[in-house]
Design a protein around this motif. Structure first.
Motif, PDB file in Angstrom:
ATOM      1  N   CYS A 109       0.824  -1.224   0.000  1.00 26.31           N
ATOM      2  CA  CYS A 109       0.000   0.000   0.000  1.00 26.31           C
ATOM      3  C   CYS A 109       0.845   1.255   0.000  1.00 26.31           C
ATOM      4  CB  CYS A 109      -0.939   0.008   1.202  1.00 26.31           C
ATOM      5  SG  CYS A 109      -0.122   0.318   2.786  1.00 26.31           S
ATOM      6  N   GLY A 110       2.152   1.113   0.248  1.00 25.03           N
ATOM      7  CA  GLY A 110       3.021   2.272   0.288  1.00 25.03           C
ATOM      8  C   GLY A 110       4.447   1.901  -0.049  1.00 25.03           C
ATOM      9  N   PHE A 111       5.256   2.922  -0.346  1.00 23.30           N
ATOM     10  CA  PHE A 111       6.618   2.685  -0.811  1.00 23.30           C
ATOM     11  C   PHE A 111       7.492   3.833  -0.332  1.00 23.30           C
ATOM     12  CE2 PHE A 111      10.115   2.037  -3.687  1.00 23.30           C
ATOM     13  CZ  PHE A 111      10.036   0.701  -4.099  1.00 23.30           C
ATOM     14  N   LEU A 112       8.360   3.563   0.634  1.00 25.91           N
ATOM     15  CA  LEU A 112       9.249   4.571   1.192  1.00 25.91           C
ATOM     16  C   LEU A 112      10.697   4.162   0.977  1.00 25.91           C
ATOM     17  CD1 LEU A 112       7.430   5.115   4.608  1.00 25.91           C
ATOM     18  CD2 LEU A 112       7.212   6.531   2.562  1.00 25.91           C
ATOM     19  N   VAL A 113      11.571   5.142   0.840  1.00 28.16           N
ATOM     20  CA  VAL A 113      12.995   4.836   0.696  1.00 28.16           C
ATOM     21  C   VAL A 113      13.679   4.971   2.049  1.00 28.16           C
ATOM     22  CG1 VAL A 113      13.152   5.436  -1.735  1.00 28.16           C
ATOM     23  CG2 VAL A 113      13.429   7.222  -0.011  1.00 28.16           C
ATOM     24  N   LYS A 114      14.797   4.249   2.205  1.00 25.34           N
ATOM     25  CA  LYS A 114      15.437   4.165   3.509  1.00 25.34           C
ATOM     26  C   LYS A 114      16.089   5.461   3.960  1.00 25.34           C
ATOM     27  CE  LYS A 114      16.105  -0.820   3.794  1.00 25.34           C
ATOM     28  NZ  LYS A 114      17.063  -1.951   3.804  1.00 25.34           N
ATOM     29  N   ASP A 115      16.246   6.424   3.064  1.00 25.65           N
ATOM     30  CA  ASP A 115      16.789   7.703   3.507  1.00 25.65           C
ATOM     31  C   ASP A 115      15.684   8.678   3.924  1.00 25.65           C
ATOM     32  OD1 ASP A 115      15.720   8.375   1.071  1.00 25.65           O
ATOM     33  OD2 ASP A 115      17.541   9.258   0.244  1.00 25.65           O
ATOM     34  N   ALA A 116      14.458   8.161   4.065  1.00 24.86           N
ATOM     35  CA  ALA A 116      13.343   8.989   4.533  1.00 24.86           C
ATOM     36  C   ALA A 116      13.610   9.453   5.963  1.00 24.86           C
ATOM     37  CB  ALA A 116      12.038   8.203   4.469  1.00 24.86           C
ATOM     38  N   ALA A 117      13.063  10.607   6.308  1.00 26.33           N
ATOM     39  CA  ALA A 117      13.185  11.101   7.679  1.00 26.33           C
ATOM     40  C   ALA A 117      12.429  10.169   8.618  1.00 26.33           C
ATOM     41  CB  ALA A 117      12.615  12.511   7.775  1.00 26.33           C
ATOM     42  N   PRO A 118      12.903  10.014   9.854  1.00 25.15           N
ATOM     43  CA  PRO A 118      12.201   9.154  10.804  1.00 25.15           C
ATOM     44  C   PRO A 118      10.718   9.497  10.940  1.00 25.15           C
ATOM     45  CG  PRO A 118      14.344   9.728  11.678  1.00 25.15           C
ATOM     46  CD  PRO A 118      14.176  10.530  10.411  1.00 25.15           C
ATOM     47  N   ALA A 119      10.400  10.785  10.973  1.00 18.92           N
ATOM     48  CA  ALA A 119       9.000  11.194  11.106  1.00 18.92           C
ATOM     49  C   ALA A 119       8.178  10.729   9.916  1.00 18.92           C
ATOM     50  CB  ALA A 119       8.905  12.712  11.256  1.00 18.92           C
ATOM     51  N   GLU A 120       8.780  10.729   8.721  1.00 15.19           N
ATOM     52  CA  GLU A 120       8.072  10.274   7.521  1.00 15.19           C
ATOM     53  C   GLU A 120       7.776   8.778   7.596  1.00 15.19           C
ATOM     54  OE1 GLU A 120       8.577  10.159   2.628  1.00 15.19           O
ATOM     55  OE2 GLU A 120      10.145  11.054   3.878  1.00 15.19           O
ATOM     56  N   LEU A 121       8.728   8.014   8.098  1.00 20.25           N
ATOM     57  CA  LEU A 121       8.514   6.583   8.234  1.00 20.25           C
ATOM     58  C   LEU A 121       7.407   6.289   9.237  1.00 20.25           C
ATOM     59  CD1 LEU A 121       9.277   3.630   7.771  1.00 20.25           C
ATOM     60  CD2 LEU A 121      10.981   3.880   9.572  1.00 20.25           C
ATOM     61  N   ASP A 125      -4.552   4.500   4.257  1.00 20.70           N
ATOM     62  CA  ASP A 125      -3.998   5.427   3.272  1.00 20.70           C
ATOM     63  C   ASP A 125      -2.779   4.795   2.601  1.00 20.70           C
ATOM     64  OD1 ASP A 125      -3.618   7.662   1.753  1.00 20.70           O
ATOM     65  OD2 ASP A 125      -3.340   9.048   3.429  1.00 20.70           O
ATOM     66  N   SER A 126      -2.183   5.524   1.661  1.00 19.91           N
ATOM     67  CA  SER A 126      -1.051   5.006   0.893  1.00 19.91           C
ATOM     68  C   SER A 126       0.152   5.929   1.040  1.00 19.91           C
ATOM     69  CB  SER A 126      -1.423   4.885  -0.592  1.00 19.91           C
ATOM     70  OG  SER A 126      -2.534   4.038  -0.754  1.00 19.91           O
ATOM     71  N   PRO A 127       1.105   5.593   1.908  1.00 18.90           N
ATOM     72  CA  PRO A 127       2.274   6.447   2.091  1.00 18.90           C
ATOM     73  C   PRO A 127       3.343   6.222   1.034  1.00 18.90           C
ATOM     74  CG  PRO A 127       2.367   4.588   3.602  1.00 18.90           C
ATOM     75  CD  PRO A 127       1.078   4.458   2.854  1.00 18.90           C
ATOM     76  N   PHE A 128       3.798   7.306   0.404  1.00 22.46           N
ATOM     77  CA  PHE A 128       4.852   7.212  -0.609  1.00 22.46           C
ATOM     78  C   PHE A 128       5.880   8.308  -0.370  1.00 22.46           C
ATOM     79  CE2 PHE A 128       1.345   5.101  -2.720  1.00 22.46           C
ATOM     80  CZ  PHE A 128       1.967   4.034  -3.341  1.00 22.46           C
ATOM     81  N   SER A 129       7.137   8.000  -0.617  1.00 26.07           N
ATOM     82  CA  SER A 129       8.158   9.037  -0.638  1.00 26.07           C
ATOM     83  C   SER A 129       7.813  10.024  -1.757  1.00 26.07           C
ATOM     84  CB  SER A 129       9.538   8.419  -0.898  1.00 26.07           C
ATOM     85  OG  SER A 129       9.934   7.618   0.190  1.00 26.07           O
ATOM     86  N   ALA A 130       8.209  11.282  -1.560  1.00 24.35           N
ATOM     87  CA  ALA A 130       7.807  12.334  -2.492  1.00 24.35           C
ATOM     88  C   ALA A 130       8.198  12.037  -3.932  1.00 24.35           C
ATOM     89  CB  ALA A 130       8.404  13.672  -2.047  1.00 24.35           C
ATOM     90  N   ALA A 131       9.421  11.590  -4.157  1.00 28.23           N
ATOM     91  CA  ALA A 131       9.877  11.321  -5.513  1.00 28.23           C
ATOM     92  C   ALA A 131       9.087  10.190  -6.151  1.00 28.23           C
ATOM     93  CB  ALA A 131      11.365  10.977  -5.514  1.00 28.23           C
ATOM     94  N   VAL A 132       8.746   9.186  -5.355  1.00 28.14           N
ATOM     95  CA  VAL A 132       7.958   8.058  -5.860  1.00 28.14           C
ATOM     96  C   VAL A 132       6.552   8.518  -6.221  1.00 28.14           C
ATOM     97  CG1 VAL A 132       6.951   5.821  -5.255  1.00 28.14           C
ATOM     98  CG2 VAL A 132       9.300   6.348  -4.583  1.00 28.14           C
TER      99      VAL A 132
END
Length: 216
Positions: free
Chosen positions: A100-112, A123-130
């Motif tokens: 449901c979501g796709f985050l990269v490992k360099d995301a800020a802790p708060a974003e994770l 909801d669907s969490p995604f890193s901004a670039a994704v």
């Protein structure tokens, strides 16, 4: 509500970092860890987590395969991919498998942490670039932009809701939108909930696509 979280990553140090982040939050409960996809499937069966934080490249059963099997057996369980590899060759197979979501490992802790909570809420969490890539691809496939007034729900938006929608379309996080518009994060979340209600968009990706299609 306490969110039950299963951490899946083949690197012990990464799992330890994720556990420390989650355990510092009163609403997150890490119920288990796995270092491969096979154990992730087994532990999901046993522990019934609400959210699985899933790496993709692991020995044996990889994260994409594990995601598909987990989602097939436990449709209510949400899988959020957290990976170093954010290219399309990893992104689209993971989404097709049911992530449901796709985050990269360099995301800020708060974003994770926010991503885990968003997943638990449906909801669907995604890193901004994704998110920007998903929106661009969807808009490209659907043809030229449509005037905002003719898109269902957009004509009823307030000026501030239009501002928030436009920034969602740019791939900004809630905190980035709050900073840009000089609002509180809670206020931004309220606007996004209202946007979803008014437009019928089920998640942030669909809101981003609406924004791009309407030139919001």
């Amino acid at each position: 509500m306490t969110i039950r979280v299963l951490l899946v990553d083949d690197q012990r140090l990464v799992r330890a970092g994720l556990r420390m982040l989650c355990e510092a939050e009163p609403d997150l409960d890490v119920v288990g860890e796995a270092d491969n996809g096979r154990d992730a499937i087994r532990l999901t069966d046993e522990l019934r987590p609400d959210v699985v934080v899933m790496d993709l490249r692991m020995p044996g059963v990889d994260g994409t395969t594990a995601t598909a099997r987990i989602r097939a057996a436990h449709p209510a369980c949400k899988v959020v991919v957290v990976t170093t590899f954010d290219d399309d060759d990893h992104l689209y197979p993971a989404l097709a498998a049911g992530a449901c979501g796709f985050l990269v490992k360099d995301a800020a802790p708060a974003e994770l942490l926010d991503g885990i909570r968003k997943a638990a809420e449906g909801d669907s969490p995604f890193s901004a670039a994704v998110l920007r890539r998903l929106v661009a691809r969807a808009v490209s496939a659907s043809g030229p932009a449509t005037p905002a007034a003719t898109v269902d729900g957009l004509a009823d938006l307030t000026r501030r809701e239009r501002d928030v929608l436009a920034l969602v379309g740019e791939g900004l996080s809630n905190q980035e939108i709050a900073d840009r518009l000089h609002l509180g994060v809670t206020t931004v979340k309220t606007h996004i909930t209202s946007l979803m209600t008014k437009t019928g968009a089920p998640n942030r990706v669909r809101l981003g696509i609406l924004a791009a299609r309407a030139g919001a």
